[in-house]
Scaffold this motif. Structure first.
Motif, short mmCIF file in Angstrom:
data_model
loop_
_atom_site.label_atom_id
_atom_site.label_comp_id
_atom_site.label_asym_id
_atom_site.label_seq_id
_atom_site.Cartn_x
_atom_site.Cartn_y
_atom_site.Cartn_z
N THR A 52 0.93 -1.15 0.14
CA THR A 52 0.08 0.08 0.11
C THR A 52 0.67 1.11 0.04
O THR A 52 2.06 1.15 0.33
CB THR A 52 -0.83 -0.06 1.46
N GLU A 53 0.43 2.39 -0.07
CA GLU A 53 0.79 3.59 -0.30
C GLU A 53 0.63 4.49 0.98
O GLU A 53 0.82 5.45 1.31
CB GLU A 53 0.70 4.63 -1.38
N LYS A 54 -0.07 3.73 1.94
CA LYS A 54 -0.60 4.05 3.27
C LYS A 54 0.61 4.21 4.34
O LYS A 54 1.29 3.16 4.67
CB LYS A 54 -1.57 3.53 3.79
N GLU A 73 1.72 4.29 7.86
CA GLU A 73 1.25 3.85 9.19
C GLU A 73 2.25 4.17 10.27
O GLU A 73 1.66 4.26 11.58
CB GLU A 73 0.82 2.37 9.25
#
Length: 84
Positions: free
Chosen positions: A38-40, A42
């Motif tokens: 993902t490009e998220k 965290e």
């Protein structure tokens, strides 16, 4: 210099994909649709946070490879489970 090296690698992969009858993804949207990463972000927006994200992505890649490669030796699968 690093850009040129990456360009050569990406070009080589695209050529191999075409040889086996597939089109290489050409847009970021296509790459993201094909990726399990993902490009998220965290973690924190600092060097430790980025390192944690990078490590998590690498572990994810190893686990994906192990899960989709039944010909790997049994001890490889055990090691991969141990790191998660």
């Amino acid at each position: 210099m690093q850009y040129q090296q990456l360009d050569e690698v990406v070009d080589g992969v695209a050529e191999r994909m075409r040889k086996i009858g597939h089109y290489a993804p050409a847009t970021l949207t296509q790459f993201l649709q094909l990726s399990h990463l993902t490009e998220k972000l965290e973690n924190s927006n600092n060097s430790q946070g980025y390192t944690k994200e990078l490590l998590a992505d690498h572990e994810s890649i190893v686990m994906f490879y192990v899960a989709t490669s039944p010909s790997l030796p049994k001890n490889t699968r055990t090691w991969a489970r141990a790191i998660t």
